[in-house]
Design an enzyme around this catalytic site. Sequence first.
Site, PDB file in Angstrom:
ATOM      1  N   HIS A  41     -51.111 -25.855  13.712  1.00  0.00           N
ATOM      2  CA  HIS A  41     -50.245 -26.229  14.853  1.00  0.00           C
ATOM      3  C   HIS A  41     -50.850 -27.396  15.603  1.00  0.00           C
ATOM      4  O   HIS A  41     -51.436 -27.195  16.657  1.00  0.00           O
ATOM      5  CB  HIS A  41     -50.073 -25.033  15.790  1.00  0.00           C
ATOM      6  CG  HIS A  41     -48.894 -25.147  16.701  1.00  0.00           C
ATOM      7  ND1 HIS A  41     -48.964 -25.725  17.946  1.00  0.00           N
ATOM      8  CD2 HIS A  41     -47.609 -24.758  16.544  1.00  0.00           C
ATOM      9  CE1 HIS A  41     -47.776 -25.666  18.532  1.00  0.00           C
ATOM     10  NE2 HIS A  41     -46.945 -25.078  17.696  1.00  0.00           N
ATOM     11  N   ILE A  47     -52.007 -29.001  18.992  1.00  0.00           N
ATOM     12  CA  ILE A  47     -51.437 -28.632  20.290  1.00  0.00           C
ATOM     13  C   ILE A  47     -51.450 -27.107  20.380  1.00  0.00           C
ATOM     14  O   ILE A  47     -51.029 -26.418  19.450  1.00  0.00           O
ATOM     15  CB  ILE A  47     -49.996 -29.151  20.453  1.00  0.00           C
ATOM     16  CG1 ILE A  47     -49.971 -30.674  20.408  1.00  0.00           C
ATOM     17  CG2 ILE A  47     -49.364 -28.641  21.738  1.00  0.00           C
ATOM     18  CD1 ILE A  47     -48.584 -31.274  20.381  1.00  0.00           C
ATOM     19  N   GLY A  50     -47.210 -22.892  22.919  1.00  0.00           N
ATOM     20  CA  GLY A  50     -46.764 -22.448  24.238  1.00  0.00           C
ATOM     21  C   GLY A  50     -46.839 -20.948  24.414  1.00  0.00           C
ATOM     22  O   GLY A  50     -47.204 -20.455  25.483  1.00  0.00           O
ATOM     23  N   VAL A  51     -46.520 -20.219  23.369  1.00  0.00           N
ATOM     24  CA  VAL A  51     -46.559 -18.762  23.458  1.00  0.00           C
ATOM     25  C   VAL A  51     -47.982 -18.273  23.753  1.00  0.00           C
ATOM     26  O   VAL A  51     -48.172 -17.280  24.447  1.00  0.00           O
ATOM     27  CB  VAL A  51     -45.966 -18.106  22.181  1.00  0.00           C
ATOM     28  CG1 VAL A  51     -46.810 -18.398  20.970  1.00  0.00           C
ATOM     29  CG2 VAL A  51     -45.765 -16.627  22.360  1.00  0.00           C
ATOM     30  N   GLU A  55     -49.488 -16.189  26.834  1.00  0.00           N
ATOM     31  CA  GLU A  55     -50.375 -15.047  26.577  1.00  0.00           C
ATOM     32  C   GLU A  55     -51.652 -15.156  27.410  1.00  0.00           C
ATOM     33  O   GLU A  55     -52.124 -14.156  27.955  1.00  0.00           O
ATOM     34  CB  GLU A  55     -50.714 -14.956  25.085  1.00  0.00           C
ATOM     35  CG  GLU A  55     -51.760 -13.909  24.735  1.00  0.00           C
ATOM     36  CD  GLU A  55     -51.328 -12.459  24.962  1.00  0.00           C
ATOM     37  OE1 GLU A  55     -52.227 -11.602  25.092  1.00  0.00           O
ATOM     38  OE2 GLU A  55     -50.115 -12.175  25.009  1.00  0.00           O
TER      39      GLU A  55
END
Length: 139
Positions: A41, A47, A50-51, A55
């Site tokens: 990723h 990067i 976002g998840v 978290e």
Amino acid sequence: MEALPHRYPMLLVDRVERLERDVSITAIKAVTINEPFFQGHFPGRPIMPGVLIVEALAQAAGVLAVESLGLAGSGKLVYFMAIDGAKFRLPVEPGCLLTLDVEFVQKRASVCKFAGRATVNGKLAAEANFTAMIADPPA
């Protein structure tokens, strides 16, 4: 690590900078190229997903809840129930210090609501509101 059940590679809070029981927490996640998610990723443009930023905010909230509700050592767990209004404003890259600011919106014995903001160098990277429940671990 005493307040969270998470361990590498899912432990996303490196240190707590400030904790005001029943109010808020500021924690830090040092984002390094060694994070396993950077392999995919994205290759050539790493990067933080976002998840995982959300978290990290939730884990900081877990520390806040455990400390505020006096649950340390009780075995109780803090489980996500809902995520609302998540917005991502800035890519989080290796080498960043991600500052996690979370505050209580509502605090009850078994369900808490939080507002979280993740920043890098004072710039907003992500924000979300979320709800969590306090429960016994699975038998």
